[in-house]
Write a protein that holds these residues in place. Structure first.
Motif, PDB file in Angstrom:
ATOM      1  N   VAL A  21       0.855  -1.192   0.000  1.00 16.50           N
ATOM      2  CA  VAL A  21       0.000   0.000   0.000  1.00 16.50           C
ATOM      3  C   VAL A  21       0.886   1.235   0.000  1.00 16.50           C
ATOM      4  CG1 VAL A  21      -1.815   1.251   1.223  1.00 16.50           C
ATOM      5  CG2 VAL A  21      -1.777  -1.261   1.266  1.00 16.50           C
ATOM      6  N   TYR A  22       0.870   1.949  -1.114  1.00 16.85           N
ATOM      7  CA  TYR A  22       1.623   3.197  -1.257  1.00 16.85           C
ATOM      8  C   TYR A  22       0.666   4.374  -1.099  1.00 16.85           C
ATOM      9  CZ  TYR A  22       5.208   0.154  -3.323  1.00 16.85           C
ATOM     10  OH  TYR A  22       6.134  -0.829  -3.533  1.00 16.85           O
ATOM     11  N   ASP A  23       1.229   5.572  -1.081  1.00 18.52           N
ATOM     12  CA  ASP A  23       0.387   6.757  -0.959  1.00 18.52           C
ATOM     13  C   ASP A  23      -0.570   6.895  -2.137  1.00 18.52           C
ATOM     14  OD1 ASP A  23       1.339   7.678   1.491  1.00 18.52           O
ATOM     15  OD2 ASP A  23       3.023   8.733   0.571  1.00 18.52           O
ATOM     16  N   THR A  24      -0.107   6.530  -3.345  1.00 17.12           N
ATOM     17  CA  THR A  24      -0.897   6.790  -4.543  1.00 17.12           C
ATOM     18  C   THR A  24      -1.405   5.536  -5.241  1.00 17.12           C
ATOM     19  OG1 THR A  24       1.141   6.878  -5.865  1.00 17.12           O
ATOM     20  CG2 THR A  24       0.300   8.962  -4.977  1.00 17.12           C
ATOM     21  N   THR A  25      -1.024   4.357  -4.777  1.00 15.06           N
ATOM     22  CA  THR A  25      -1.470   3.133  -5.439  1.00 15.06           C
ATOM     23  C   THR A  25      -1.334   1.951  -4.495  1.00 15.06           C
ATOM     24  OG1 THR A  25      -1.278   1.832  -7.489  1.00 15.06           O
ATOM     25  CG2 THR A  25       0.776   2.476  -6.409  1.00 15.06           C
ATOM     26  N   VAL A  26      -1.958   0.834  -4.873  1.00 11.06           N
ATOM     27  CA  VAL A  26      -1.849  -0.432  -4.149  1.00 11.06           C
ATOM     28  C   VAL A  26      -1.436  -1.489  -5.164  1.00 11.06           C
ATOM     29  CG1 VAL A  26      -3.020  -2.160  -2.725  1.00 11.06           C
ATOM     30  CG2 VAL A  26      -3.669   0.255  -2.535  1.00 11.06           C
ATOM     31  N   THR A  27      -0.368  -2.233  -4.878  1.00 10.86           N
ATOM     32  CA  THR A  27       0.086  -3.272  -5.798  1.00 10.86           C
ATOM     33  C   THR A  27      -0.160  -4.644  -5.198  1.00 10.86           C
ATOM     34  OG1 THR A  27       2.369  -3.289  -4.947  1.00 10.86           O
ATOM     35  CG2 THR A  27       1.857  -1.750  -6.731  1.00 10.86           C
ATOM     36  N   HIS A  28      -0.335  -5.641  -6.083  1.00 13.12           N
ATOM     37  CA  HIS A  28      -0.631  -7.011  -5.672  1.00 13.12           C
ATOM     38  C   HIS A  28       0.301  -7.941  -6.452  1.00 13.12           C
ATOM     39  CE1 HIS A  28      -4.519  -5.487  -4.030  1.00 13.12           C
ATOM     40  NE2 HIS A  28      -4.393  -4.657  -5.045  1.00 13.12           N
ATOM     41  N   ALA A  29       1.328  -8.455  -5.800  1.00 13.31           N
ATOM     42  CA  ALA A  29       2.301  -9.329  -6.460  1.00 13.31           C
ATOM     43  C   ALA A  29       1.956 -10.784  -6.178  1.00 13.31           C
ATOM     44  CB  ALA A  29       3.714  -9.025  -5.968  1.00 13.31           C
ATOM     45  N   VAL A  30       1.884 -11.597  -7.236  1.00 16.56           N
ATOM     46  CA  VAL A  30       1.617 -13.030  -7.091  1.00 16.56           C
ATOM     47  C   VAL A  30       2.917 -13.731  -6.714  1.00 16.56           C
ATOM     48  CG1 VAL A  30       0.800 -15.110  -8.233  1.00 16.56           C
ATOM     49  CG2 VAL A  30      -0.233 -12.893  -8.782  1.00 16.56           C
ATOM     50  N   VAL A  31       2.900 -14.423  -5.581  1.00 17.99           N
ATOM     51  CA  VAL A  31       4.088 -15.136  -5.101  1.00 17.99           C
ATOM     52  C   VAL A  31       3.854 -16.630  -5.286  1.00 17.99           C
ATOM     53  CG1 VAL A  31       5.656 -15.504  -3.165  1.00 17.99           C
ATOM     54  CG2 VAL A  31       4.440 -13.315  -3.388  1.00 17.99           C
ATOM     55  N   PRO A  32       4.538 -17.268  -6.233  1.00 15.73           N
ATOM     56  CA  PRO A  32       4.326 -18.705  -6.444  1.00 15.73           C
ATOM     57  C   PRO A  32       4.934 -19.528  -5.328  1.00 15.73           C
ATOM     58  CG  PRO A  32       6.091 -17.908  -7.845  1.00 15.73           C
ATOM     59  CD  PRO A  32       5.516 -16.702  -7.163  1.00 15.73           C
ATOM     60  N   VAL A  33       4.267 -20.626  -4.989  1.00 14.02           N
ATOM     61  CA  VAL A  33       4.796 -21.569  -4.001  1.00 14.02           C
ATOM     62  C   VAL A  33       5.416 -22.722  -4.787  1.00 14.02           C
ATOM     63  CG1 VAL A  33       4.248 -23.044  -2.030  1.00 14.02           C
ATOM     64  CG2 VAL A  33       3.010 -20.887  -2.364  1.00 14.02           C
ATOM     65  N   VAL A  34       6.697 -22.585  -5.089  1.00 11.45           N
ATOM     66  CA  VAL A  34       7.383 -23.557  -5.933  1.00 11.45           C
ATOM     67  C   VAL A  34       8.754 -23.873  -5.351  1.00 11.45           C
ATOM     68  CG1 VAL A  34       6.210 -22.843  -8.048  1.00 11.45           C
ATOM     69  CG2 VAL A  34       8.339 -21.717  -7.391  1.00 11.45           C
ATOM     70  N   ASP A  35       9.265 -25.021  -5.717  1.00 12.81           N
ATOM     71  CA  ASP A  35      10.640 -25.393  -5.405  1.00 12.81           C
ATOM     72  C   ASP A  35      11.395 -25.399  -6.727  1.00 12.81           C
ATOM     73  OD1 ASP A  35      10.158 -25.867  -2.617  1.00 12.81           O
ATOM     74  OD2 ASP A  35       9.150 -27.719  -3.194  1.00 12.81           O
ATOM     75  N   ALA A  36      12.095 -24.319  -7.003  1.00 12.57           N
ATOM     76  CA  ALA A  36      12.798 -24.188  -8.270  1.00 12.57           C
ATOM     77  C   ALA A  36      14.091 -23.418  -8.041  1.00 12.57           C
ATOM     78  CB  ALA A  36      11.927 -23.457  -9.298  1.00 12.57           C
ATOM     79  N   PRO A  37      15.151 -23.772  -8.754  1.00  7.97           N
ATOM     80  CA  PRO A  37      16.416 -23.048  -8.585  1.00  7.97           C
ATOM     81  C   PRO A  37      16.302 -21.628  -9.100  1.00  7.97           C
ATOM     82  CG  PRO A  37      16.554 -24.558 -10.442  1.00  7.97           C
ATOM     83  CD  PRO A  37      15.255 -24.858  -9.753  1.00  7.97           C
ATOM     84  N   ALA A  38      17.028 -20.717  -8.480  1.00  6.25           N
ATOM     85  CA  ALA A  38      17.037 -19.317  -8.886  1.00  6.25           C
ATOM     86  C   ALA A  38      18.482 -18.845  -9.000  1.00  6.25           C
ATOM     87  CB  ALA A  38      16.269 -18.460  -7.882  1.00  6.25           C
ATOM     88  N   GLY A  39      18.661 -17.743  -9.687  1.00 10.64           N
ATOM     89  CA  GLY A  39      19.991 -17.166  -9.812  1.00 10.64           C
ATOM     90  C   GLY A  39      20.450 -16.544  -8.505  1.00 10.64           C
ATOM     91  N   ASP A  40      21.697 -16.119  -8.482  1.00 12.24           N
ATOM     92  CA  ASP A  40      22.243 -15.529  -7.253  1.00 12.24           C
ATOM     93  C   ASP A  40      22.889 -14.169  -7.521  1.00 12.24           C
ATOM     94  OD1 ASP A  40      24.457 -16.307  -8.668  1.00 12.24           O
ATOM     95  OD2 ASP A  40      25.273 -17.638  -7.122  1.00 12.24           O
ATOM     96  N   PHE A  41      22.413 -13.470  -8.566  1.00 13.96           N
ATOM     97  CA  PHE A  41      23.002 -12.182  -8.921  1.00 13.96           C
ATOM     98  C   PHE A  41      22.627 -11.101  -7.920  1.00 13.96           C
ATOM     99  CE2 PHE A  41      23.010  -8.087 -11.133  1.00 13.96           C
ATOM    100  CZ  PHE A  41      24.285  -8.067 -11.673  1.00 13.96           C
ATOM    101  N   PHE A  42      21.330 -11.009  -7.574  1.00 13.49           N
ATOM    102  CA  PHE A  42      20.866  -9.965  -6.669  1.00 13.49           C
ATOM    103  C   PHE A  42      20.927 -10.454  -5.232  1.00 13.49           C
ATOM    104  CE2 PHE A  42      18.539  -9.245 -10.685  1.00 13.49           C
ATOM    105  CZ  PHE A  42      19.077  -8.008 -11.012  1.00 13.49           C
ATOM    106  N   SER A  43      21.253  -9.557  -4.311  1.00 10.68           N
ATOM    107  CA  SER A  43      21.418  -9.921  -2.901  1.00 10.68           C
ATOM    108  C   SER A  43      21.437  -8.648  -2.072  1.00 10.68           C
ATOM    109  CB  SER A  43      22.733 -10.687  -2.701  1.00 10.68           C
ATOM    110  OG  SER A  43      23.834  -9.832  -3.005  1.00 10.68           O
ATOM    111  N   ASP A  44      21.499  -8.807  -0.750  1.00  9.03           N
ATOM    112  CA  ASP A  44      21.645  -7.650   0.132  1.00  9.03           C
ATOM    113  C   ASP A  44      22.924  -6.890  -0.191  1.00  9.03           C
ATOM    114  OD1 ASP A  44      19.290  -8.127   1.477  1.00  9.03           O
ATOM    115  OD2 ASP A  44      20.238  -9.181   3.144  1.00  9.03           O
ATOM    116  N   ALA A  45      23.987  -7.633  -0.520  1.00  3.73           N
ATOM    117  CA  ALA A  45      25.255  -6.976  -0.846  1.00  3.73           C
ATOM    118  C   ALA A  45      25.125  -6.139  -2.114  1.00  3.73           C
ATOM    119  CB  ALA A  45      26.359  -8.029  -1.001  1.00  3.73           C
ATOM    120  N   TRP A  46      24.381  -6.646  -3.119  1.00  2.00           N
ATOM    121  CA  TRP A  46      24.174  -5.883  -4.353  1.00  2.00           C
ATOM    122  C   TRP A  46      23.404  -4.606  -4.067  1.00  2.00           C
ATOM    123  CZ3 TRP A  46      20.082  -3.994  -7.111  1.00  2.00           C
ATOM    124  CH2 TRP A  46      20.327  -3.606  -8.427  1.00  2.00           C
TER     125      TRP A  46
END
Length: 304
Positions: free
Chosen positions: A256-281
């Motif tokens: 919930v933002y000041d000017t809009t509300v967004t709804h992101a679909v989060v899949p429940v899956v077991d699948a490998p993902a990349g490791d490019f983005f992180s807290d360090a990035w």
């Protein structure tokens, strides 16, 4: 300064965050739903995915069909599965009634209320964001409706705007479905709901019932439908042949933002993902100036 506090784009961080889940359809003793689906295991996998996000939401909202038959033991099993997660996340749980729920058992065994046929409604103040739960269930039926008393109550609640606006949570979405079976079981007399929310501060409607994710608008208000945790509809078929499948489970992450509300679909899956983005990035980007960030991440690399 933490990386999360740096504003990379035009929008400041969301003011409030909700987790929107739907249609758990638990059964007492956990027999396979329809002889096919392990609803308790699928809920457990979903809750594990919820915790992996690593956020502290302002509320966790379940938009109905909490149980499949309205059994007291099923409500108790649902409470026992969800409450520890909610406590770890520090978030209230908002339970919405669906057509598979039974009001007396839901009120007594999930909400610790008198076991009556009164609609299960409520209002939550989430730091200025008002969340309103409606009860579209009709005792003895699977279609949805809102009676005069509930609509009058809703108009009274909405008479005074909330600082961050209002989000309504309900089971039957006020939207059409391209699947003929759901139009038979739709929310009836939707015009009366449109009149009740017209001109108010309602910013979004959260719903379930369809067992697939979809979105639209109703009376000028965005509507977001979360897919089920138990099983989903296989939409990769002609509409008349669509049936359930034990795949595609997901939930929604609502910002919930000041000017809009967004709804992101989060899949429940077991699948490998990349490791490019992180807290360090993110930390590296936060240390750069806005122009340096554009050069580091937006500039296309030339090829020869």
């Amino acid at each position: 300064m933490s990386p999360a506090s740096v504003q990379f784009g035009q929008y400041p961080p969301a003011r409030r965050t909700l987790l929107h889940l739907s249609d758990t359809h638990l059964l007492a003793g956990n027999p396979p739903l329809g002889g096919r689906y392990d609803t308790a295991a699928n809920l457990r996998r979903t809750l594990e995915a919820v915790e992996r996000i690593g956020i502290r939401p302002d509320a966790i909202v379940f938009t109905g069909d909490l149980t499949d038959l309205g059994e007291p033991d099923a409500y108790r099993a649902l409470r026992d599965a969800v409450q520890p997660v909610a406590e770890r996340l520090g978030a209230p749980v908002v339970w919405v009634a669906g057509n598979h729920d039974e009001r007396p058992a839901m009120r007594r065994d999930l909400l610790a209320l008198e076991p009556t046929q009164e609609p299960v409604v409520g209002v939550w103040d989430l730091g200025g964001l008002r969340l309103v739960a409606l009860d579209t269930s009709v005792p003895g039926w699977h279609h949805g409706d809102l009676d005069d008393g509930q609509l009058a109550w809703l108009r009274e609640v909405l008479a005074v705007p909330a600082p961050l606006g209002t989000i309504i949570a309900m089971h039957h979405p006020p939207l059409p479905s391209h699947l003929p079976l759901f139009d038979i079981l739709e929310l009836r007399d939707q015009g009366r709901l449109a009149q009740a929310i017209g001109g108010t501060d309602v910013r979004a409607i959260l719903a379930g019932h369809l067992h697939y994710s979809t979105s639209g608008t109703f009376a000028g208000v965005p509507v977001s439908v979360s897919a089920a945790t138990c099983y989903t509809m296989d939409l990769a078929r002609p509409a008349a042949d669509v049936n359930g499948m034990d795949a595609g489970q997901s939930f929604h992450l609502v910002h919930v933002y000041d000017t809009t509300v967004t709804h992101a679909v989060v899949p429940v899956v077991d699948a490998p993902a990349g490791d490019f983005f992180s807290d360090a990035w993110v930390a590296r980007m936060a240390a750069l100036s806005p122009q340096e960030r554009l050069q580091a991440f937006s500039r296309k690399r030339t090829t020869r």
